[in-house]
Every structure is written in C-alpha cells, then in structure tokens.
Design a protein around this motif. Structure first.
Motif, PDB file in Angstrom:
ATOM      1  N   LYS A 273       0.862  -1.153   0.001  1.00  0.00           N
ATOM      2  CA  LYS A 273       0.079   0.119  -0.045  1.00  0.00           C
ATOM      3  C   LYS A 273       0.747   1.306  -0.055  1.00  0.00           C
ATOM      4  CE  LYS A 273      -4.154  -2.116   2.341  1.00  0.00           C
ATOM      5  NZ  LYS A 273      -3.499  -3.438   2.631  1.00  0.00           N
ATOM      6  N   THR A 309     -13.547   5.461   2.765  1.00  0.00           N
ATOM      7  CA  THR A 309     -12.904   5.503   4.145  1.00  0.00           C
ATOM      8  C   THR A 309     -13.260   4.252   5.315  1.00  0.00           C
ATOM      9  OG1 THR A 309     -14.723   6.855   5.148  1.00  0.00           O
ATOM     10  CG2 THR A 309     -13.004   7.956   4.082  1.00  0.00           C
ATOM     11  N   LYS A 310     -13.860   3.400   4.692  1.00  0.00           N
ATOM     12  CA  LYS A 310     -14.342   2.217   5.828  1.00  0.00           C
ATOM     13  C   LYS A 310     -15.148   2.654   6.929  1.00  0.00           C
ATOM     14  CE  LYS A 310     -11.457  -2.131   5.591  1.00  0.00           C
ATOM     15  NZ  LYS A 310     -10.723  -2.067   4.224  1.00  0.00           N
ATOM     16  N   VAL A 364      -8.165   2.315   6.774  1.00  0.00           N
ATOM     17  CA  VAL A 364      -7.861   3.209   5.587  1.00  0.00           C
ATOM     18  C   VAL A 364      -7.321   4.573   6.153  1.00  0.00           C
ATOM     19  CG1 VAL A 364      -8.426   4.530   3.860  1.00  0.00           C
ATOM     20  CG2 VAL A 364      -9.351   2.308   3.960  1.00  0.00           C
ATOM     21  N   THR A 375      -3.625   8.436   5.623  1.00  0.00           N
ATOM     22  CA  THR A 375      -4.377   7.273   4.810  1.00  0.00           C
ATOM     23  C   THR A 375      -3.536   6.357   4.002  1.00  0.00           C
ATOM     24  OG1 THR A 375      -4.664   9.029   2.985  1.00  0.00           O
ATOM     25  CG2 THR A 375      -6.407   8.587   4.525  1.00  0.00           C
ATOM     26  N   ALA A 377      -3.683   3.353   0.948  1.00  0.00           N
ATOM     27  CA  ALA A 377      -4.337   2.564  -0.155  1.00  0.00           C
ATOM     28  C   ALA A 377      -3.644   1.922  -1.234  1.00  0.00           C
ATOM     29  CB  ALA A 377      -5.640   3.565  -0.983  1.00  0.00           C
ATOM     30  N   SER A 386      -9.096   9.239  -0.395  1.00  0.00           N
ATOM     31  CA  SER A 386      -9.549   8.740   0.541  1.00  0.00           C
ATOM     32  C   SER A 386      -9.531   9.770   1.966  1.00  0.00           C
ATOM     33  CB  SER A 386      -8.896   7.461   1.021  1.00  0.00           C
ATOM     34  OG  SER A 386      -9.341   6.373  -0.002  1.00  0.00           O
TER      35      SER A 386
END
Length: 700
Positions: A273, A309-310, A364, A375, A377, A386
């Motif tokens: 990520k 953003t979960k 995230v 963040t 990703a 995000s």
C-alpha cells in the motif's frame, strides 16, 4: 471555519455566450464540469448529473427522448462527453413493469443495458433511476459538505424545513437504487413547486427544466445551507474546542515520517500500500478536539465517503502534550491488530448468506492527535482521495455537531453498502494491478539519462517514484516530464547530495511522508574521471570514493533502516559499471570506487537476506546517450585515451563489444526493473552485465 462551511458564496460561473453555442447534452457537460470543479459542491467522483434530451433514433430516424447521465464511476469535474451513459426514456419507464419490489431491486441494474441508446458502451450507474424518474429535464445530485451536515444530523428533517421551507423536500435514509428512484419521483410529482430534495445521510438532489436554472438552483441551495450553518455556529468552538495541542509543522512531519513506514509495513503484508499525509487545518482541528473520541467511532454518513474511508478510522495513541514516539510505535502492532479483529467482528455480525468474502480488514484512515491524518490505499491517488473524503466527513461532523447531533450510518446499512453485490461486481471489473503497483522507489541520479529512464520504467509498471539529484534544474525538468506522462500523484523529487548524511536522512523522511516508505532503491548517482595515476590528485580520488562508495553506503543504510521498519522486504539495485570488474587505463580512481561499490552490494546482500531485502547490481558499459557524466571533461579524456574524437567514441565502444551494439539508458532501466520486480524474487547478490558483451567483465 474551513472553506467548505464558509459564508463565501459559490460563484455563478455560467457563461451565457459560451452556453448559447451548445447543444443540450453539451450544456450538461458544461454544467457538470462547473459543479465538479469546486469541492464545496461535491467530492471527487461523487454525485451525478443528467439531462433528458431529444435525439434522433439511429434506426427509425424519429425524435426520441434520451437520458444522458453520468456513467458508473465517473467524476463530474473531469468528465467528458464519452463519460455519460445514454438511455431511451421510454424503455426506462417500461422498466417499472419489471420491478418486483425492494427485495429484488438490485436485479434492475441488469436491465439498464437493454435501455442503451446508440450502442453507447458507457455503463449506467445505480443512480440512473433517481435521474430518470424525476419529471424534470435537468437533475443534479451532489454531496456538498454543507448539505450533508444537515442531512447527517439526528433532526435533519426539521433542519431542512427550517432552512428551506417548502423549496426543498426531505426523504429518509434509503440505500441508493431503484426503490429510492421511485421515492424521489413520488416526492417530485406530489410537490411540483419543490426545487429539490435532501436525502438523509446522503446528499442533495435539485432539478429544473433548464440547464442553467438547474445549475443556479444547486448553487443557491448549497449557499443557503452554508450561510445558515455559519450563522448558527458563529462563536462556538468547533468540536467542543481543543483537548490536545497541535505540534509545529516540522515536528508533525517528523512524527509522520517515523509512523508511516511502520504502519505501512503492518498493513501491507498481503499487498503493498501507499500512504498519504494530510495536516491541513480542518484535520488538525478535529484530531486535537474534545469530540475526537466520540465522533471518530461513528464513522461517516454519506455512502460515497464511507466506501472510501471504511467503517471508521483508527485513532493512534499519541499525546502531543507529552510525546513518546517510541511508545506509540511500540503499540502500533497491537492497535492495528485490534482494528482488524474489530472489523472482522463487524463483518461477522452483518454478513448475509450471499455476502462477498471478507475484504482487507485494515483501516484506511489513521488519525494522530496533534499531528494530522494518514491514509493508506493500493495506490497514491486512492490514498489521497480517501483522505479528501475523510476531510469531507470532518466538515460534515463539524457542521452537524455544531447545530445538532451528528449520526453516522447504522452499522448494518453501512455493511450493506460496503459489501453490496453491485459494488463487488464493480471491484471484480477492475483491471489486474501492474507488477509494481503499491511499490515506492527512490532513484538517485534521477535527473540523468539512466536515472530518468529507470524512473520511467518503474512508473510504467505502477510504482511511485522519488527522484533525487544534486542538479536542481535538471531535477525539476525530469520530474515535470515524468509527472506529465504518469500523473503528479506518483512522482516526487528531492535535491540531494548523496555524500551529505543529513540530506540523505532528510530525503528518506520526505519519502516516508509523501508515500509511506520505500520498497526499491536504485542507487545510480554517478561521477566519472579519467587521468593517469600520477596525475590523479587526492581530491579527485576522494571525490570518486565519496560519491561512488560513501554515497552508495549512505543511501543504502537509510534504505535498510526504512525497510527494516516496514518488515516487508525490498530491493536495492546498484548501478555500477563494467569498470568495477574490468580494469581500464587512466581511470584508477573511478574503477576502484566502482569495485568498492560492487563489493558493498555483496555485503548488503548478506545482511539483508534474512529480512527479505535483496541487493543486486546492474553493470553498464559505455552508456553515452543522455548520460551527464559523458558531457564535458570525461568525454574528452576517454576520447584521448582511445585516440579518437568525440564522434568516434560511441562507434569505438560499439565495435569493442562482443554484440557490436550500443547500450542505451533504457537497457539499464530494464535491468533495474528486473531486479526491482518479483521477476527476480529469488535473486540476491547478483551482477547483471548490460554491456553488449565484454569478456573482461564476465563475473566467472
């Protein structure tokens, strides 16, 4: 207050003269781009716009009504004409006869392709019914923070009525889809004077029979909401005021630089990520506030925010008033593990018999009091976006908590969106990731021919790249060229002298803040000198050793420190030289330094193996084109040594090679890519000669 909830009005940017030359569909594009250009109107990729336009049927030649609507996954700020889906309105109306009720509404998406006008390949989004069935020609749907602050308040219906009266209606929360489209049609039909509707916990719909009128209505409603919020919250401390102090900017970056590689390693065990750091004022206000612990667990409300953003962020245990960074780092593994366990429990509580399998359970968004927001990703753009979405959520929470009580989506509703089968189908259609997706590279000597070509190769395979070079002007030019081809998100640069320990350490700190860490080091900074040994000064000898030996040591040492903090392996590639293996006349300083460089790589391969850190060498020879070391004195000296002129030197090198071929920067870049990628996952301590064949440089 931030810009999002300011009384500064959204400006009317509509140009009547320009619009007068446009068709109705072109006005839709114009309106969409104007709205999407201002993040106070809607977030990136959020919302959608539409127009019902009379078109000529390609088969019958008759005039038919066609819905132009933003296609699935598009962004209204950057959309072009081919980003809109086009559908026959008569067929969309006929779909009502196929509807079997809310429990079957997802199957309606499968009918949308049967409504396609003119074989348009652009897929229609799930919001299509919300546009199709509103009895107006033009419809806007946006996610303005000011509007969502109202929509996410526990008494949003009453607040909507207080602000807008009968001008704007209100509908309770309903997952986007066919049923909500019917709800919106019913409201618009029963309230013909209404100009739009607020959807609880979601956003705003506005409409008109004129493109400009629709645009102006959207601006007016957002402006009214923003002005009302500002008036109501004037003089009140945001989020209940400050609870923790904000660290100075440089200290914030230093903390982020230490935390990000550790977090990155913890969340990248299955797939790499990339990170993004944000310490803008809105973020700092929230992470240092009295209400952080109460609001953060509630998550976001708007579906677009939530999908990016979960379910909720992870709040990092850090006290800026009494900072103990070592203790915070020591606790990260347990904090990340606890978040994963909590996420898995959420999945188990909410899953259905046909739910997709559990996805990545890592957070995230990471909030650090006094420091900012991180963040992570699968790529840099997504990590950045995000973060932008969570800033939207912060703005919403500020507004809602300032005038009422903020509410996030109910857990089951949030799950049903996150694990929606239609969203899963969208994910399954995503292209296969490139070979270096999620990887981060540092390329020293990045402004030169080999460095720039290597950066280009890594970027083409999906990596993020930071260029480092001592030449500021060449560095800027190389960075700008790569950014123009691959996007600004994935390219960074830092002016760095590889012999300056502090500059090297600082470059890795910048790399950590910009991308989260490092996976690939291409150590390529170079110098070349040519002189008989009796004419070689101590200064010249030391300069070669400083750059080609000490410099390679310094950048490798810092790479190892970051790679060990991440604990997910990595690849170090030295760009050495044929001269490190084969002696060359009148170049003792250069050859000796290159030999030291190669042996350093062997030593590092031994040290790094247990941590999955591979160290390999690419050995070029006679790469003249684009190489800065071949301009000026070195070129003259080598031409003199081999008793030829500048023009004849390249031909001499070509003929000297066994394959009789020139070696180009792109050839070296290919070797570096091989060692950077998983193609060489089982290779370390190796030397790859890219020299068109030189028997003296054979490694055995």
């Amino acid at each position: 207050m931030t810009d999002t909830l300011t009384a500064n009005r959204l400006e009317n940017l509509w140009d009547d003269a320009k619009a007068a030359q446009m068709s109705e569909s072109e006005k839709l594009l114009y309106r969409s781009n104007l709205l999407g250009s201002d993040k106070r109107v809607t977030n990136y990729g959020g919302g959608n716009t539409s127009a019902k336009v009379m078109e000529t049927d390609p088969l019958s030649g008759d005039q038919v009504e066609v819905l132009w609507v933003k296609g699935s996954g598009g962004d209204i700020g950057s959309i072009t004409m081919d980003g809109f889906a086009t559908l026959y309105m008569d067929k969309l109306r006929a779909l009502k006869g196929k509807y079997r009720g809310v429990e079957f509404e997802d199957e309606m998406v499968g009918y949308l392709p049967h409504c396609t006008f003119a074989l348009n390949p652009r897929a229609a989004s799930i919001d299509t019914p919300l546009h199709a069935y509103v009895p107006r020609k033009h419809v806007d749907h946006v996610h303005s923070d000011a509007i969502i602050a109202i929509a996410a308040s526990v008494n949003s219906r009453e607040l909507t009525a207080e602000i807008f009266g009968d001008e704007i209606g209100w509908l309770p929360w309903k997952k986007p889809g066919y049923e909500l489209g019917l709800w919106l049609e019913k409201f618009a039909t029963e309230n013909p004077d209404a100009k739009g509707c607020v959807l609880e916990s979601h956003g705003l719909f506005t409409w008109d029979d004129d493109a400009k009128g629709c645009y102006l209505t959207t601006l007016d409603i957002i402006n009214k909401a923003a002005a009302w919020l500002e008036a109501k919250t004037a003089g009140k401390p945001a989020f209940g005021g400050e609870k923790r102090p904000t660290l100075p900017e440089q200290q914030r970056r230093e903390v982020a630089a230490k935390l990000m590689p550790v977090i990155r390693g913890l969340v990248s065990k299955d797939r790499h990520k990339v990170g993004h750091f944000d310490d803008q004022q809105a973020v700092l206000e929230f992470v240092g506030s009295q209400m952080l612990e109460d609001l953060a667990p509630l998550g976001t409300s708007c579906p677009d925010h939530f999908l990016r953003t979960k379910i909720r962020p992870l709040v990092v245990d850090f006290d800026p008033a009494n900072p103990d960074l070592d203790a915070t780092i020591a606790g990260l593994a347990d904090a990340v593990s606890a978040y994963r366990d909590d996420y898995k429990a959420y999945y188990d509580r909410c899953k259905h018999s046909d739910s997709p399998a559990l996805r990545d359970p890592n957070a995230v968004v990471y909030l650090i009091p006094g420091v900012g927001m991180i963040t992570f990703a699968l790529d840099k753009a997504t990590a950045r976006i995000s973060g932008e979405f969570y800033v939207n959520a912060i703005n919403v929470m500020r507004g809602a908590s300032g005038v009422s009580t903020y509410q996030g989506l109910p857990e089951q509703e949030a799950f049903d969106i996150e694990y929606w089968l239609l969203e899963e189908a969208k994910l399954l259609r995503m292209p296969k990731p490139k070979s270096l997706a999620g990887r981060v590279a540092l390329v020293t000597g990045g402004a030169g021919g080999i460095g720039a070509a290597t950066a280009e190769r890594l970027l083409r395979e999906g990596a993020c790249v930071m260029l480092a070079d001592i030449d500021a002007g060449a560095l800027d030019k190389a960075r700008d060229g790569l950014a123009a081809r691959h996007g600004k998100d994935v390219v960074r640069s830092v002016q760095m002298n590889v012999t300056d320990e502090n500059q090297v350490i600082g470059a890795y700190a910048d790399l950590a803040v910009e991308f989260g860490g490092v996976d690939i080091l291409v150590s390529n900074a170079g110098i070349a000198s040519s002189a008989p040994v009796e004419d070689t000064s101590l200064a010249l000898w030391n300069k070669n050793m400083d750059i080609l030996s000490t410099g390679y040591f310094l950048v490798s040492r810092e790479a190892f420190r970051t790679l060990r903090a991440q604990d997910i392996g990595g690849s170090v590639i030295f760009v050495a030289s044929k001269n490190g293996l084969a002696a060359s006349p009148n170049a003792s300083a250069y050859c000796t330094a290159k030999a030291a460089e190669i042996h350093l790589a062997r030593c590092l391969a031994l040290e790094g193996a247990e941590a999955g850190i591979r160290v390999n060498v690419v050995n070029p020879d006679a790469v003249l084109r684009g190489s800065k070391i071949w301009s000026g004195e070195w070129l003259d000296q080598r031409a003199s040594t081999y008793k030829t002129d500048k023009e004849g030197l390249e031909e001499m090198y070509r003929q000297r090679s066994m394959l009789k071929r020139s070696v180009l920067p792109e050839d070296i870049a290919e070797g570096a890519y091989f060692f950077a990628s998983d193609l060489s996952a089982k290779s370390t301590g190796n030397i790859l000669n890219v020299d068109a064949g030189n028997v003296q440089a054979f490694t055995r």
